[in-house]
Design an enzyme around this catalytic site. Structure first.
Site, PDB file in Angstrom:
ATOM      1  N   GLN A  75       5.337  11.367  56.732  1.00 19.39           N
ATOM      2  CA  GLN A  75       4.753  11.748  58.030  1.00 19.39           C
ATOM      3  C   GLN A  75       3.228  11.854  57.964  1.00 19.39           C
ATOM      4  O   GLN A  75       2.612  12.607  58.719  1.00 19.39           O
ATOM      5  CB  GLN A  75       5.354  13.073  58.506  1.00 19.39           C
ATOM      6  CG  GLN A  75       6.796  12.965  58.967  1.00 19.39           C
ATOM      7  CD  GLN A  75       6.956  12.078  60.199  1.00 19.39           C
ATOM      8  OE1 GLN A  75       6.035  11.920  60.992  1.00 19.39           O
ATOM      9  NE2 GLN A  75       8.126  11.481  60.337  1.00 19.39           N
ATOM     10  N   SER A  76       2.612  11.123  57.058  1.00 19.97           N
ATOM     11  CA  SER A  76       1.161  11.234  56.862  1.00 19.97           C
ATOM     12  C   SER A  76       0.354  10.942  58.134  1.00 19.97           C
ATOM     13  O   SER A  76       0.470   9.860  58.730  1.00 19.97           O
ATOM     14  CB  SER A  76       0.748  10.242  55.772  1.00 19.97           C
ATOM     15  OG  SER A  76      -0.650  10.102  55.736  1.00 19.97           O
ATOM     16  N   ASN A  77      -0.475  11.900  58.525  1.00 24.51           N
ATOM     17  CA  ASN A  77      -1.418  11.659  59.629  1.00 24.51           C
ATOM     18  C   ASN A  77      -2.483  10.659  59.204  1.00 24.51           C
ATOM     19  O   ASN A  77      -2.952   9.850  59.998  1.00 24.51           O
ATOM     20  CB  ASN A  77      -2.138  12.956  60.018  1.00 24.51           C
ATOM     21  CG  ASN A  77      -1.189  14.028  60.481  1.00 24.51           C
ATOM     22  OD1 ASN A  77      -0.379  13.800  61.360  1.00 24.51           O
ATOM     23  ND2 ASN A  77      -1.261  15.212  59.875  1.00 24.51           N
ATOM     24  N   ALA A  79      -2.186   8.172  57.072  1.00 24.54           N
ATOM     25  CA  ALA A  79      -1.658   6.806  57.093  1.00 24.54           C
ATOM     26  C   ALA A  79      -1.617   6.290  58.538  1.00 24.54           C
ATOM     27  O   ALA A  79      -2.039   5.161  58.823  1.00 24.54           O
ATOM     28  CB  ALA A  79      -0.266   6.774  56.461  1.00 24.54           C
TER      29      ALA A  79
END
Ligand code: PLP
Length: 324
Positions: A75-77, A79
């Site tokens: 869930q990387s912001n 990325a």
């Protein structure tokens, strides 16, 4: 000494972002609390990675890169925002994500697809493994004539950190226009680059102002942050000297990185219900809750005018529920 404006930078966000006093929260707590709305920076759902990417992607373009690799949790912001910014620049974006946290097709994973990124989930908990795989894939692409750049987790390199030194300059000007003297800057720390930039920027543009990072992960940020700040200072040939009380890390990781903490939920609801502002349970909710607990403990002393840097993260609200 160089000016930050001399470094190559590509315009991606809409700056300056708003800076204003949280009227109702300030009244309730008897303290002037200001907010820097980097969640409103004009790319996707906003967030702190955009300021870093303005420097990182400018360097990539200068090197003739047409393909961007980066990594993070599922869930990387970071990325997701790299995917958005790469799309805007017409670059191909490949995300190698850790299969950790919420891996269903929700939240930021939906946005990664909308922005046209190529997503691969890797079954490893080691970023070293991921960087090795990234370079293997990149070398194969380069044999086909592409040129690749590799952005580490969170974009937290010395160059990326400069985005937040520039942000301090931006809100120092806004504070001056509003007639406020800033006493203290607080923000979430996840990989360290944002806090490092804030520390460097405070030394340069708001001398005497302390930076407190609220850690949402367990890395040794006491060392990571000043080291990154010093390296970033080196890029501009700025002096960097530690002083007493210039910086402190406080942990508010709770049950673990990316694991929402039920104790933060009332703070997330309080900011939403009194000010109409969304926080996320992974970064900004923890940072805001941590700051309010410090405030209750008298940590800020007589320092008036706290600045809370809102670093974004709303995508997580669509991937996980707030626990109670
Ligand atoms: C990445 C991130 C942070 C942490 O910033 P670092 O520079 O990695 O320490 C804080 N808030 C949000 C919403 C983020 O996505």
């Amino acid at each position: 000494m160089k000016n930050i404006q001399e470094l190559p930078r590509v315009q991606l966000g809409v700056f300056p972002t708003p800076f204003y006093r949280l009227e109702r929260i300030s009244e309730t707590y008897g303290k002037n609390i200001w907010i820097k709305r980097d969640d409103m920076c004009g790319v996707a759902l906003g967030g702190n990675k955009v300021r870093k990417l303005e420097f990182l992607l400018a360097e990539a373009l200068e090197q003739g890169c047409d393909t961007v690799f980066t990594t993070g949790g599922a869930q990387s912001n970071h990325a997701m925002l790299t995917a958005a910014c790469a799309a805007r620049l017409g670059m191909r974006c490949i995300l190698l994500l850790k299969r950790r946290g919420v891996t269903d097709h929700r939240g930021n994973l939906v946005l990664d697809d909308i922005f046209g990124a190529e997503v691969r989930m890797l079954d490893t908990d080691s970023y070293d493994d991921i960087y090795a795989e990234m370079h293997r894939m990149g070398e194969a692409l380069e044999r086909d004539g592409r040129k690749c750049c590799y952005i580490p987790v969170g974009g937290s390199t010395a160059l990326g950190s400069l985005g937040y030194a520039a942000a301090v300059r931006e809100f120092a000007v806004q504070a001056l226009a509003a007639g406020v003297r800033i006493g203290h800057i607080v923000s979430a720390t996840g990989s360290g680059g944002t806090t490092a930039g804030l520390l460097l920027g405070a030394k340069r543009f708001l001398p005497g102002v302390k930076v407190t990072g609220i850690a949402v992960d367990t890395d040794p940020f006491d060392e990571i942050v000043p080291r990154l700040a010093e390296e970033a200072a080196g890029l501009l040939e700025w002096p960097f000297r530690r002083e007493k009380n210039d910086f402190e890390m406080v942990s508010h990781v709770g049950p673990g990185y990316a694991v929402p903490n039920p104790e933060d939920t009332p703070y997330i609801e309080e900011l939403a219900r009194r000010e109409g502002i969304l926080l996320d349970p992974v970064y900004t909710g923890k940072a805001f809750a941590g700051m309010m607990e410090l405030l209750r403990q008298g940590y800020f002393g007589d320092d008036d005018n706290l600045v809370f840097v809102h670093t974004g993260g709303a995508g997580a609200l669509f991937a996980m529920d707030l626990p109670r």
